[in-house]
Motif scaffolding. Sequence first.
Motif, PDB file in Angstrom:
ATOM      1  N   VAL A  87       0.854  -1.185   0.000  1.00 16.81           N
ATOM      2  CA  VAL A  87       0.000   0.000   0.000  1.00 16.81           C
ATOM      3  C   VAL A  87       0.894   1.239   0.000  1.00 16.81           C
ATOM      4  O   VAL A  87       1.796   1.357   0.823  1.00 16.81           O
ATOM      5  N   GLY A  89       0.503   5.607  -0.674  1.00 14.24           N
ATOM      6  CA  GLY A  89      -0.409   6.719  -0.905  1.00 14.24           C
ATOM      7  C   GLY A  89      -1.854   6.382  -0.602  1.00 14.24           C
ATOM      8  O   GLY A  89      -2.763   6.923  -1.211  1.00 14.24           O
ATOM      9  N   GLY A  90      -2.066   5.449   0.333  1.00 17.92           N
ATOM     10  CA  GLY A  90      -3.412   5.066   0.711  1.00 17.92           C
ATOM     11  C   GLY A  90      -4.110   4.134  -0.272  1.00 17.92           C
ATOM     12  O   GLY A  90      -5.284   3.823  -0.100  1.00 17.92           O
ATOM     13  N   GLN A  91      -3.402   3.677  -1.309  1.00 20.41           N
ATOM     14  CA  GLN A  91      -3.987   2.779  -2.305  1.00 20.41           C
ATOM     15  C   GLN A  91      -3.177   1.497  -2.402  1.00 20.41           C
ATOM     16  O   GLN A  91      -1.957   1.504  -2.206  1.00 20.41           O
TER      17      GLN A  91
END
Length: 194
Positions: A87, A89-91
């Motif tokens: 994960v 950048g939050g993705q």
Amino acid sequence: MRRLALSALALSAALAAGCASPGAAPEHAAPQAGATALLRLPPASLQRELKLQQHITVEFQMQGRTERRELMALLEADAAHTRLAAVAGGQVLARLSWDGTKLQVSRSPWAPAELQPERILSDLQLSLWPADAIRAALPAGWSFDATPALRQLRQGTETVAEIRFPDAATTLFVQYRDGYRLTIRNLPAQGGAA
């Protein structure tokens, strides 16, 4: 739990550093000159189950200066499967699943082409699997030394990779041949699947 800290070793290096590594070799095949030996050990040979969340800092040299990248990794392993999610950048950047026969990978559109699932799996196993299982799978000319504080992968007299465990929650990994360093910190368990 300190050996569990290397679960996203090659993934973080390939994704954050964008370093290209040599082509993957088939199981037990001799690597090409300059390539790092690749492992393909069955999940059951880990001999335990684990679930881990990690924070990884990657350091590498680019144009004469040290660059740093950070990401999170989620790892689950049992006798049937090894699963890993990265994960950034939050993705979710990439997912990997290995059942001892088939390696499945899904990547986000922005994952770098240098991402090599075979390398990710191999470095994961280098850091977590029992030393005897690793030694038995290495090609001729390669050796693996392991103590509670240090693991080293060598080809002949050259140290290719070195893993140190300064405390129970931290692992320091140096991949000399491919030129990156990882600082990996285990985080408190919070649930969730890889």
